[in-house]
Design an enzyme around this catalytic site. Sequence first.
Site, PDB file in Angstrom:
ATOM      1  CG  HIS A  18      -0.303   0.359   2.511  1.00  0.00           C
ATOM      2  ND1 HIS A  18       0.472  -0.545   3.237  1.00  0.00           N
ATOM      3  CD2 HIS A  18      -0.285   1.522   3.225  1.00  0.00           C
ATOM      4  CE1 HIS A  18       0.899   0.040   4.333  1.00  0.00           C
ATOM      5  NE2 HIS A  18       0.464   1.284   4.352  1.00  0.00           N
ATOM      6  CG  ASP A  19       2.658   3.598   2.705  1.00  0.00           C
ATOM      7  OD1 ASP A  19       1.924   4.367   2.070  1.00  0.00           O
ATOM      8  OD2 ASP A  19       2.739   3.606   3.952  1.00  0.00           O
TER       9      ASP A  19
ATOM     10  CE  LYS B  14       4.644   6.709   3.035  1.00  0.00           C
ATOM     11  NZ  LYS B  14       4.534   6.485   4.495  1.00  0.00           N
TER      12      LYS B  14
ATOM     13  CG  HIS C 103       2.961   7.984  -0.854  1.00  0.00           C
ATOM     14  ND1 HIS C 103       2.341   9.020  -0.200  1.00  0.00           N
ATOM     15  CD2 HIS C 103       2.387   6.836  -0.379  1.00  0.00           C
ATOM     16  CE1 HIS C 103       1.438   8.533   0.642  1.00  0.00           C
ATOM     17  NE2 HIS C 103       1.447   7.212   0.557  1.00  0.00           N
TER      18      HIS C 103
ATOM     19  CG  HIS D 248      -3.213   4.392   1.482  1.00  0.00           C
ATOM     20  ND1 HIS D 248      -2.507   4.424   0.305  1.00  0.00           N
ATOM     21  CD2 HIS D 248      -2.361   4.853   2.439  1.00  0.00           C
ATOM     22  CE1 HIS D 248      -1.280   4.868   0.534  1.00  0.00           C
ATOM     23  NE2 HIS D 248      -1.172   5.144   1.833  1.00  0.00           N
TER      24      HIS D 248
ATOM     25  CG  ASP E 160      -1.271   3.695   6.787  1.00  0.00           C
ATOM     26  OD1 ASP E 160      -0.333   3.215   7.458  1.00  0.00           O
ATOM     27  OD2 ASP E 160      -1.092   4.457   5.827  1.00  0.00           O
TER      28      ASP E 160
END
Length: 528
Positions: A374-375, A378, A403, A429, A458
Amino acid sequence: MSDELLFMDETEDEVVGERSNWKVLIVDDEPEVHAVTKLALSDFVFQDKGIEFISAYSGAEAKEIFLTHNDIAIVLLDVVMETDDAGLQVAEFIRNDANNHFTRIILRTGQPGQAPERDVIINYDINDYKSKTELTAQKLFTVVIATLRSYRDIIVIEENRQGLEKIIAASADLFSIHSLENFIDGIVQQLSSLIGGTQDAAYITSAVAGPRPIDNEESSQFYIFSGKGDFANHEGQTLDAVLDGEQLASCNKALEDQDIVYQDEYLVAYCNSKTLNGSLLYLSGLPRKLTPTDKHLLQIFSQNVQIAFDNVLLTKDIEDTQREIVERLGQALERQMGGGKHIQRMTMICELLGREYGLEKEEINILKLAIPLHDVGKLKIPEAILLKPGQLNDEEKEVVRHHTEFGYQLLKDSRRPIIQAAAKMARDHHEHWDGNGYPQGLKGDEISIFSRITALADVFDALQARRCYKDAWPMEKVLENIQAQRGKQFEPKLVDILLDNKDKLEAIAVAYPDDLAIQQDGDGHDSP
């Protein structure tokens, strides 16, 4: 006929009826015909089975009997009883109303001209037509023997047909199972259908479930992979640690001969495999002596079981490979951002929220596999910004906000459901329930449920953990903040689920703490 003869016939009926016999229904309105028929066939034996006589004295009574007995082999049917065509009506009833096409119908008549043989044979589904005057004791014996042979063969064909249907159904069910946990349940269920049930069952294989380092060779030892009954508590143990004596010898013989070994109360079936050393299916507590048809069906079933098991293993291996690749990528991302157990906690939190929300098991599995990515966007954010102590300035915040789009662009072209889900989660998200999020300003159900769950999990985990730009918040303050964003940043239903499960969430935080280095250094920034 004398009363003594009739009494003796009834006694004989009781004795013969105690055995597994051929059922013969006599339908005639003359008691003497019943008595003579029983006397003529009193010592009849065919394939070690005698005759169990059932008597009906009218067509209506015969119809009632056929509604309660579906295993009558032969009916000796008079034509003229309460009406001139009562017997013909019974024949019609047997085939059409009772839907019985197995019982052999022998029509007997004392008045052949009343029901001409040619017309009856053509118009009615009967198997023989006899005049009572021509049926001597010897001819009756001959007719019954020939008719029983026909009935026997029809029943064998029908049993094989039903067995084939069961094999097809069993194969379809087994091939639809993709869970190792459900595999043995499927086997036992299908075997119960085939042979009437078993008490204990074990699937024994050389396939070892669990991690296999690259420098370890595949084991040739056989293990109890899964079991029911007495074998339920022996999963993972070696075969020779669970069975001994005659049972172990039977297993070794089945492996050596690559065949099925039958004993009085159990059997061991060898299941051939193209990828393994073969497997064994051990069944005990058999409900009855197995017939040749049972053994033939088991032979087919045992091979289908192994094909299905290989399919389950292949599916599991693919899923485990996907999961490990995604998890390792997520862990690499965390290390770049300072490390921690954020991904592990996120996976557990999202699983809890998804399950309580009512997602299907397959959806939850996709959610858990996609969470580590999900990240992923980044990776394009400079480390100087991600690991900067203290708060970010407006320009740095704007860089971090990108991101979401970076992650989406990286994943969006995949056709795999897991990666497609991860792409939307990476992009969405930070969307808010009330439409005030980014990057697209989506609102309510426009945001996928995976992204809504990820957003809440999160923020919850970020607040309760120490980051490079803040200290960990106490749980009470975290929950107050989440409650304040109910209906704004987060879907109300999900917030309610989170608050109702705060004890479980705290247990997750305790079970997956960040290590000491992370507590000192924190992890990367996330845009508010």
